[in-house]
Design a protein around this motif. Structure first.
Motif, PDB file in Angstrom:
ATOM      1  N   PRO A 276       0.819  -1.248   0.258  1.00  0.00           N
ATOM      2  CA  PRO A 276       0.105  -0.065  -0.164  1.00  0.00           C
ATOM      3  C   PRO A 276       0.940   1.441   0.033  1.00  0.00           C
ATOM      4  CG  PRO A 276      -1.043  -1.599   1.536  1.00  0.00           C
ATOM      5  CD  PRO A 276       0.328  -2.265   1.201  1.00  0.00           C
ATOM      6  N   MET A 277       2.017   1.213   0.538  1.00  0.00           N
ATOM      7  CA  MET A 277       2.831   2.332   0.760  1.00  0.00           C
ATOM      8  C   MET A 277       3.135   3.011  -0.649  1.00  0.00           C
ATOM      9  SD  MET A 277       6.327   1.702  -0.480  1.00  0.00           S
ATOM     10  CE  MET A 277       7.109   2.733   0.251  1.00  0.00           C
ATOM     11  N   GLY A 278       2.969   2.299  -1.736  1.00  0.00           N
ATOM     12  CA  GLY A 278       3.437   2.723  -3.293  1.00  0.00           C
ATOM     13  C   GLY A 278       2.447   3.936  -3.847  1.00  0.00           C
ATOM     14  N   TYR A 279       1.176   3.860  -3.214  1.00  0.00           N
ATOM     15  CA  TYR A 279       0.102   4.806  -3.517  1.00  0.00           C
ATOM     16  C   TYR A 279       0.721   6.313  -3.257  1.00  0.00           C
ATOM     17  CZ  TYR A 279      -3.048   1.131  -4.749  1.00  0.00           C
ATOM     18  OH  TYR A 279      -3.731   0.075  -5.295  1.00  0.00           O
ATOM     19  N   ASP A 280       1.081   6.356  -1.833  1.00  0.00           N
ATOM     20  CA  ASP A 280       1.614   7.624  -1.375  1.00  0.00           C
ATOM     21  C   ASP A 280       2.986   8.105  -2.025  1.00  0.00           C
ATOM     22  OD1 ASP A 280       1.566   9.931   0.585  1.00  0.00           O
ATOM     23  OD2 ASP A 280       3.423   8.982   1.342  1.00  0.00           O
ATOM     24  N   VAL A 281       3.994   7.124  -2.152  1.00  0.00           N
ATOM     25  CA  VAL A 281       5.021   7.413  -3.142  1.00  0.00           C
ATOM     26  C   VAL A 281       4.745   7.866  -4.527  1.00  0.00           C
ATOM     27  CG1 VAL A 281       7.289   6.588  -3.624  1.00  0.00           C
ATOM     28  CG2 VAL A 281       6.347   5.733  -1.402  1.00  0.00           C
ATOM     29  N   HIS A 282       4.108   7.144  -5.268  1.00  0.00           N
ATOM     30  CA  HIS A 282       3.584   7.495  -6.393  1.00  0.00           C
ATOM     31  C   HIS A 282       3.024   8.879  -6.633  1.00  0.00           C
ATOM     32  CE1 HIS A 282       1.532   7.204 -10.433  1.00  0.00           C
ATOM     33  NE2 HIS A 282       2.639   6.429 -10.699  1.00  0.00           N
ATOM     34  N   ALA A 283       2.210   9.200  -5.639  1.00  0.00           N
ATOM     35  CA  ALA A 283       1.479  10.606  -5.839  1.00  0.00           C
ATOM     36  C   ALA A 283       2.705  11.481  -5.664  1.00  0.00           C
ATOM     37  CB  ALA A 283       0.360  10.659  -4.822  1.00  0.00           C
ATOM     38  N   LYS A 284       3.371  11.283  -4.473  1.00  0.00           N
ATOM     39  CA  LYS A 284       4.235  12.621  -4.197  1.00  0.00           C
ATOM     40  C   LYS A 284       5.189  12.819  -5.637  1.00  0.00           C
ATOM     41  CE  LYS A 284       4.298  12.334   0.836  1.00  0.00           C
ATOM     42  NZ  LYS A 284       5.014  11.744   2.001  1.00  0.00           N
ATOM     43  N   PHE A 285       5.800  11.353  -6.172  1.00  0.00           N
ATOM     44  CA  PHE A 285       6.908  11.446  -7.206  1.00  0.00           C
ATOM     45  C   PHE A 285       6.035  12.400  -8.473  1.00  0.00           C
ATOM     46  CE2 PHE A 285       8.335   9.592 -10.961  1.00  0.00           C
ATOM     47  CZ  PHE A 285       9.692   9.868 -11.008  1.00  0.00           C
ATOM     48  N   SER A 286       4.749  12.091  -8.711  1.00  0.00           N
ATOM     49  CA  SER A 286       3.931  12.611  -9.756  1.00  0.00           C
ATOM     50  C   SER A 286       4.039  14.105  -9.551  1.00  0.00           C
ATOM     51  CB  SER A 286       2.739  11.910  -9.762  1.00  0.00           C
ATOM     52  OG  SER A 286       2.853  10.730 -10.276  1.00  0.00           O
ATOM     53  N   ALA A 287       3.733  14.423  -8.378  1.00  0.00           N
ATOM     54  CA  ALA A 287       3.503  15.953  -7.989  1.00  0.00           C
ATOM     55  C   ALA A 287       4.728  16.631  -7.864  1.00  0.00           C
ATOM     56  CB  ALA A 287       2.966  16.092  -6.608  1.00  0.00           C
ATOM     57  N   SER A 288       5.997  15.720  -7.994  1.00  0.00           N
ATOM     58  CA  SER A 288       7.545  16.535  -7.856  1.00  0.00           C
ATOM     59  C   SER A 288       8.209  16.592  -9.169  1.00  0.00           C
ATOM     60  CB  SER A 288       7.942  16.064  -6.670  1.00  0.00           C
ATOM     61  OG  SER A 288       7.103  15.934  -5.589  1.00  0.00           O
ATOM     62  N   TYR A 289       7.619  16.034 -10.294  1.00  0.00           N
ATOM     63  CA  TYR A 289       8.408  15.878 -11.152  1.00  0.00           C
ATOM     64  C   TYR A 289       9.064  17.009 -11.964  1.00  0.00           C
ATOM     65  CZ  TYR A 289      10.019  12.725 -14.977  1.00  0.00           C
ATOM     66  OH  TYR A 289      10.621  12.016 -15.879  1.00  0.00           O
ATOM     67  N   GLU A 290       8.400  17.810 -11.850  1.00  0.00           N
ATOM     68  CA  GLU A 290       8.904  19.052 -12.500  1.00  0.00           C
ATOM     69  C   GLU A 290      10.423  19.479 -11.910  1.00  0.00           C
ATOM     70  OE1 GLU A 290       6.097  22.634 -12.886  1.00  0.00           O
ATOM     71  OE2 GLU A 290       4.619  21.274 -13.866  1.00  0.00           O
ATOM     72  N   SER A 291      10.613  19.238 -10.672  1.00  0.00           N
ATOM     73  CA  SER A 291      11.913  19.515 -10.215  1.00  0.00           C
ATOM     74  C   SER A 291      12.729  18.224 -10.020  1.00  0.00           C
ATOM     75  CB  SER A 291      11.740  20.161  -8.848  1.00  0.00           C
ATOM     76  OG  SER A 291      12.897  20.077  -7.991  1.00  0.00           O
ATOM     77  N   LEU A 292      13.785  18.097 -10.576  1.00  0.00           N
ATOM     78  CA  LEU A 292      14.961  17.191 -10.579  1.00  0.00           C
ATOM     79  C   LEU A 292      15.057  16.775  -9.140  1.00  0.00           C
ATOM     80  CD1 LEU A 292      16.352  14.972 -12.201  1.00  0.00           C
ATOM     81  CD2 LEU A 292      18.550  16.850 -11.959  1.00  0.00           C
ATOM     82  N   ASP A 293      15.545  17.603  -8.513  1.00  0.00           N
ATOM     83  CA  ASP A 293      15.674  17.364  -6.953  1.00  0.00           C
ATOM     84  C   ASP A 293      14.654  16.683  -6.212  1.00  0.00           C
ATOM     85  OD1 ASP A 293      18.438  17.846  -7.127  1.00  0.00           O
ATOM     86  OD2 ASP A 293      18.187  19.889  -6.735  1.00  0.00           O
ATOM     87  N   ASP A 294      13.456  17.509  -6.219  1.00  0.00           N
ATOM     88  CA  ASP A 294      12.229  17.159  -5.726  1.00  0.00           C
ATOM     89  C   ASP A 294      11.871  15.952  -6.040  1.00  0.00           C
ATOM     90  OD1 ASP A 294      12.163  19.430  -4.325  1.00  0.00           O
ATOM     91  OD2 ASP A 294      10.586  20.164  -5.417  1.00  0.00           O
ATOM     92  N   ALA A 295      12.006  15.302  -7.457  1.00  0.00           N
ATOM     93  CA  ALA A 295      11.496  14.043  -7.873  1.00  0.00           C
ATOM     94  C   ALA A 295      12.365  12.967  -7.224  1.00  0.00           C
ATOM     95  CB  ALA A 295      11.640  14.145  -9.222  1.00  0.00           C
ATOM     96  N   TRP A 296      13.616  13.263  -7.057  1.00  0.00           N
ATOM     97  CA  TRP A 296      14.480  12.237  -6.322  1.00  0.00           C
ATOM     98  C   TRP A 296      14.141  11.896  -4.881  1.00  0.00           C
ATOM     99  CZ3 TRP A 296      16.852   8.376  -8.774  1.00  0.00           C
ATOM    100  CH2 TRP A 296      17.344   8.446 -10.021  1.00  0.00           C
ATOM    101  N   GLU A 297      14.005  13.251  -4.434  1.00  0.00           N
ATOM    102  CA  GLU A 297      13.621  13.156  -2.984  1.00  0.00           C
ATOM    103  C   GLU A 297      12.225  12.395  -2.509  1.00  0.00           C
ATOM    104  OE1 GLU A 297      14.241  13.859   0.981  1.00  0.00           O
ATOM    105  OE2 GLU A 297      15.800  14.265  -0.585  1.00  0.00           O
ATOM    106  N   ALA A 298      11.591  12.382  -3.574  1.00  0.00           N
ATOM    107  CA  ALA A 298       9.919  11.924  -3.263  1.00  0.00           C
ATOM    108  C   ALA A 298      10.527  10.197  -3.518  1.00  0.00           C
ATOM    109  CB  ALA A 298       9.267  12.451  -4.282  1.00  0.00           C
ATOM    110  N   LEU A 299      11.377   9.878  -4.166  1.00  0.00           N
ATOM    111  CA  LEU A 299      11.646   8.398  -4.285  1.00  0.00           C
ATOM    112  C   LEU A 299      12.532   7.890  -3.052  1.00  0.00           C
ATOM    113  CD1 LEU A 299      12.897   8.502  -8.121  1.00  0.00           C
ATOM    114  CD2 LEU A 299      10.639   7.371  -7.196  1.00  0.00           C
TER     115      LEU A 299
END
Length: 353
Positions: A276-299
């Motif tokens: 189930p944790m995948g839903y939260d991580v996927h949502a944060k990654f999708s919302a952060s994708y415009e910023s390279l650093d934010d996207a990596w941090e979401a992962l």
């Protein structure tokens, strides 16, 4: 069923006119035979295991090439199937994948003690892999130890806390903590047919480590990939251990699909586990994708989950860049990548000199 495919080039194709009028793809399982064919001019492109590259580098007419654009790495990973921890999807639909706590590496849903015991088994199997030895004796130092799924320890974003040492005694203790001090029987599928030879060598060196160090007796299925490919597209069909050459270090863009592998509804692909944790991580990654650093941090939670600090649902070992051997009739090679499947043929050009 046949051992040769003949392809005809399409002149004036809308996307790319091929250099070659005809390409013959010949199935030759034996590496020694493929090397002999290349040296005699009967072949133009082939894949050879890293451990045998010294048999072609002494021939000045042959050269080694890699994917020229965004080459992906090949990883020797093990999907620990049957570990389906999602009970219901967000829309309330029950998960059709049956969780399999009868398997030593799978814990029962909602049972913390059972899940911890299964995690200890997976941890034991990871601690029992001598990654440095494999890199030295099979990859000749060309590989990189891998402790988490889709990122190796050479990656600039990798955190050292995700690594662990090769420790047989600790692995044995973890096996006992998991309830199997004397080991167990484990079927494992090592796909053949299109998988790289180096991958086969690495996996076949890991299996004896588990048998000798942990008492895990394996029954190997060497079916060709195409025979069992449908399992990956049927939720819940993967209930055993599967070795695979996917899961090496990938680019940021590819994480979208790999995150979907952990949940449901994004792609039809599955690797025999979810959480189930995948839903939260996927949502944060999708919302952060415009910023390279934010996207990596979401992962980071995704990487934590795949490390020995988390659940370690996939056991990894090493990854590396496979190479192709090409003959004198081949000029530029600008393929995007190659791993499980033959390379993009339009990226292999004729040597017009």
């Amino acid at each position: 069923n046949d051992d040769m495919i003949t392809l005809a080039g399409v002149p004036n194709h809308w996307r790319d006119t091929p250099d070659w009028e005809t390409v013959r793809v010949i199935e030759v399982p034996e590496q020694a035979t493929r090397i002999a064919m290349m040296k005699s001019g009967q072949g133009d492109v082939t894949d050879v295991a890293i451990s045998l590259l010294d048999q072609v580098t002494d021939d000045p007419s042959l050269r080694l090439v890699k994917g020229a654009v965004n080459p992906s790495k090949i990883g020797a990973v093990f999907f620990m199937g049957g570990n389906y921890q999602i009970e219901t999807f967000p829309d309330g639909t029950p998960n059709p994948a049956e969780n399999r706590p009868d398997l030593p590496w799978v814990g029962a849903r909602g049972d913390a003690e059972s899940k911890l015991a299964a995690k200890n088994i997976r941890l034991a199997m990871s601690y029992a892999i001598d990654r440095d030895g494999l890199n030295e004796y099979i990859l000749y130092g060309e590989g990189c130890p891998q402790y988490i799924y889709v990122m190796d320890s050479c990656h600039p974003r990798y955190e050292e806390k995700w690594s662990h040492e090769y420790d047989v005694e600790k692995a044995k203790q973890l096996m006992a903590d998991g309830g199997y001090p004397d080991g167990f029987d484990m079927p494992i599928w090592i796909p053949t047919g299109t998988t790289p030879d180096t991958f086969i060598e690495v996996v076949e060196a890991i299996v004896p480590m588990w048998e000798e160090n942990l008492g895990i007796k394996t029954e190997i299925d060497r079916s060709v990939y195409s025979a069992r490919r449908p399992d990956f597209f049927e939720r819940g069909a993967i209930n055993g251990v599967q070795a695979f050459p996917w899961g090496g270090t990938i680019g940021l863009l590819n994480y979208t699909d790999y995150l979907c592998d952990l949940i449901s509804g994004c792609t039809s692909w599955n690797s025999g586990y979810d959480d189930p944790m995948g839903y939260d991580v996927h949502a944060k990654f999708s919302a952060s994708y415009e910023s390279l650093d934010d996207a990596w941090e979401a992962l980071v939670p995704y990487h934590e989950y795949h490390s020995h600090l988390g659940e370690l649902p996939v056991i990894t070992s090493l990854d590396w860049e496979d190479v192709l051997v090409v003959g004198p009739r081949v000029g530029a090679v600008d393929i995007i990548e190659h791993a499980l499947d033959p390379p993009e043929l339009e990226g292999i050009k004729i040597n017009w000199e």
